[in-house]
Motif scaffolding. Structure first.
Motif, PDB file in Angstrom:
ATOM      1  N   LYS A  21     -66.124  56.676  58.141  1.00 18.93           N
ATOM      2  CA  LYS A  21     -66.458  55.271  58.373  1.00 18.93           C
ATOM      3  C   LYS A  21     -67.924  55.063  57.999  1.00 18.93           C
ATOM      4  N   VAL A  22     -68.161  54.331  56.916  1.00 20.53           N
ATOM      5  CA  VAL A  22     -69.516  54.089  56.422  1.00 20.53           C
ATOM      6  C   VAL A  22     -70.198  53.057  57.300  1.00 20.53           C
ATOM      7  N   GLY A  23     -71.395  53.388  57.757  1.00 22.95           N
ATOM      8  CA  GLY A  23     -72.133  52.505  58.650  1.00 22.95           C
ATOM      9  C   GLY A  23     -73.363  51.911  58.004  1.00 22.95           C
TER      10      GLY A  23
ATOM     11  N   ALA B 103     -71.741  54.990  48.543  1.00 17.52           N
ATOM     12  CA  ALA B 103     -71.227  56.006  49.462  1.00 17.52           C
ATOM     13  C   ALA B 103     -69.732  55.835  49.669  1.00 17.52           C
ATOM     14  N   GLU B 104     -69.281  54.596  49.847  1.00 20.21           N
ATOM     15  CA  GLU B 104     -67.849  54.319  50.013  1.00 20.21           C
ATOM     16  C   GLU B 104     -67.062  54.774  48.792  1.00 20.21           C
ATOM     17  N   THR B 105     -67.614  54.527  47.608  1.00 18.30           N
ATOM     18  CA  THR B 105     -66.927  54.913  46.371  1.00 18.30           C
ATOM     19  C   THR B 105     -66.804  56.431  46.275  1.00 18.30           C
ATOM     20  N   TYR B 106     -67.898  57.135  46.571  1.00 16.75           N
ATOM     21  CA  TYR B 106     -67.853  58.602  46.530  1.00 16.75           C
ATOM     22  C   TYR B 106     -66.814  59.145  47.503  1.00 16.75           C
ATOM     23  N   LEU B 107     -66.855  58.688  48.748  1.00 13.28           N
ATOM     24  CA  LEU B 107     -65.936  59.197  49.765  1.00 13.28           C
ATOM     25  C   LEU B 107     -64.491  58.809  49.452  1.00 13.28           C
TER      26      LEU B 107
ATOM     27  N   LYS C 134     -84.980  55.552  47.568  1.00 13.33           N
ATOM     28  CA  LYS C 134     -84.145  56.437  48.362  1.00 13.33           C
ATOM     29  C   LYS C 134     -83.503  55.651  49.502  1.00 13.33           C
ATOM     30  N   ALA C 135     -82.262  55.984  49.823  1.00  7.11           N
ATOM     31  CA  ALA C 135     -81.545  55.324  50.917  1.00  7.11           C
ATOM     32  C   ALA C 135     -80.736  56.358  51.688  1.00  7.11           C
ATOM     33  N   ILE C 136     -80.594  56.129  53.003  1.00  6.09           N
ATOM     34  CA  ILE C 136     -79.785  56.999  53.853  1.00  6.09           C
ATOM     35  C   ILE C 136     -78.677  56.156  54.473  1.00  6.09           C
ATOM     36  N   VAL C 137     -77.433  56.533  54.191  1.00  5.62           N
ATOM     37  CA  VAL C 137     -76.270  55.816  54.699  1.00  5.62           C
ATOM     38  C   VAL C 137     -75.631  56.668  55.798  1.00  5.62           C
ATOM     39  N   THR C 138     -75.505  56.102  56.986  1.00 11.32           N
ATOM     40  CA  THR C 138     -74.868  56.813  58.095  1.00 11.32           C
ATOM     41  C   THR C 138     -73.352  56.735  57.954  1.00 11.32           C
TER      42      THR C 138
END
Length: 387
Positions: free
Chosen positions: A90-92, A33-37, A100-104
């Motif tokens: 801000k990745v939480g 997620a951090e890489t995508y954002l 499957k995963a959900i990243v806040t």
């Protein structure tokens, strides 16, 4: 081993550990997620596209993806990069269930609709919405909003990829447009039901960006629900919308129209004003309505409009000119008498500053200034407009 050699060995070990940690993080949903954002903030759109799930890449080509980038601002191309630059992600925490995963992700961004109204309310002299908004961006003086969104990931071939579900979002966008149209027709029950259906669907479908949409649409729903609660007060306010210089004449396209002025003589700002033109035949006991048509001379949008049109409520003390083409069949217009009625209003719900009442614009003369919009509403104070 000398102290210098020992220090070098320690540094080498630290570098190796750093690479190992980075490699391990690269296989986590949070790192993905951090890489995508991060790529999104760098405008590295090809890398963002490659981060999508296989099905999402099947559903959208690269060019189509650029029109609906997940977790990015829903603004025009002219504003996209400037607004995206202000986004703070801000990745939480991450919750993983099988593949499957959900990243806040906490998102802080410009409050677009509030910002647009604030800009339009502040304009003076030769200022334009574009120049003022650009100045706000440079000075970081725009209103902001913070909320939690979700990046939903699926593990494919050992890599965590974004799950977007573009067809679902396309359907939600259509449903949202229909819900907004119902609001502008003042059909609160149907508009609220439509919004609630959308929120339920967003709740059930796990996909990237759905939580952000739920936040945005939830705020719009709250405004509509408040408008419905104020319905009785709004109907009581209608006599304070004073019509003057009402006349029926030919429009520039040689179609009959009704033109005039309206003044908000009360103390409340208004986002929507609805007119009804009723055509009647006969007199006294034989008088009957044979046709009616609805027009909306004031329709302030809920959503952001890219500073492309004035977003200004009808404020206390303001006088506006209006004009619209009549849509009744020719035989009705020739035989019946039209009466212009203010049938419904909607109070402003936005917390944006109110603009100062503008001087009345020049008379619209033979040019229609508002388009027809079908809707229904109860009768109210009437001002006759006769041939």
């Amino acid at each position: 081993m000398s102290r210098i050699q020992a220090k070098g060995a320690m540094l080498a070990a630290a570098v190796v550990c750093a690479f190992v940690v980075a490699g391990c993080q690269g296989h986590t949903p949070q790192r993905a997620a951090e890489t995508y954002l991060g790529n999104l903030k760098l405008y590295n759109y090809p890398a963002c596209y490659q981060a999508l799930s296989h099905q999402d890449q099947v559903d959208r080509t690269m060019d189509q993806f650029l029109e609906e980038i997940p977790m990015a601002p829903e603004v025009s191309k002219d504003w996209f990069k400037g607004v995206l630059r202000t986004y703070d992600y801000k990745v939480g925490d991450s919750k993983t269930d099988g593949d499957k995963a959900i990243v806040t992700v906490s998102v802080t961004r410009p409050d677009l609709a509030l910002w647009e109204r604030t800009v339009d309310a502040s304009l003076t002299g030769d200022e334009t919405p574009d120049s003022t908004a650009q100045k706000n961006l440079a000075e970081n003086t725009y209103p902001k909003v913070t909320y939690d969104d979700d990046v939903v990931m699926v593990n494919q071939g050992g890599e965590w990829r974004l799950l977007v579900d573009f067809p679902f979002k396309e359907n939600i966008a259509k449903e949202h447009k229909d819900a907004v149209d119902l609001y502008h027709k003042h059909d609160y029950d149907k508009a609220i039901a439509a919004y609630q259906k959308i929120l339920d669907e967003l709740d059930k479908e796990q996909a990237t960006g759905n939580a952000g949409l739920k936040f945005q649409y939830g705020r719009e729903l709250a405004d509509i629900q408040n408008s419905q609660k104020q319905l009785a007060d709004a109907q009581a306010y209608i006599p304070k919308i004073v019509l003057s210089d009402v006349d029926m004449k030919m429009s520039a396209s040689r179609v009959p129209g009704i033109f005039g002025k309206m003044t908000n003589s009360g103390d409340k700002p208004i986002d929507e004003v609805q007119f009804t033109v009723s055509y009647t035949e006969g007199k006294g006991k034989t008088k009957k309505e044979v046709f009616s048509e609805v027009h909306v001379p004031v329709a302030t949008p809920l959503e952001f409009n890219n500073f492309g049109r004035p977003v200004l409520p009808f404020v206390p003390g303001e006088t506006r000119t209006f004009g619209f083409r009549l849509t009744a069949p020719t035989d009705i217009q020739q035989k019946a008498t039209p009466d212009l009625t203010v049938t419904s209003i909607v109070f402003t719900q936005s917390g944006a500053p109110l603009p100062k009442p503008a001087a009345p614009s020049p008379s619209p003369g033979a040019s229609p200034a508002a388009a027809a919009s079908a809707a229904s509403a109860p009768a109210a104070a009437t001002s006759p407009a006769k041939n």
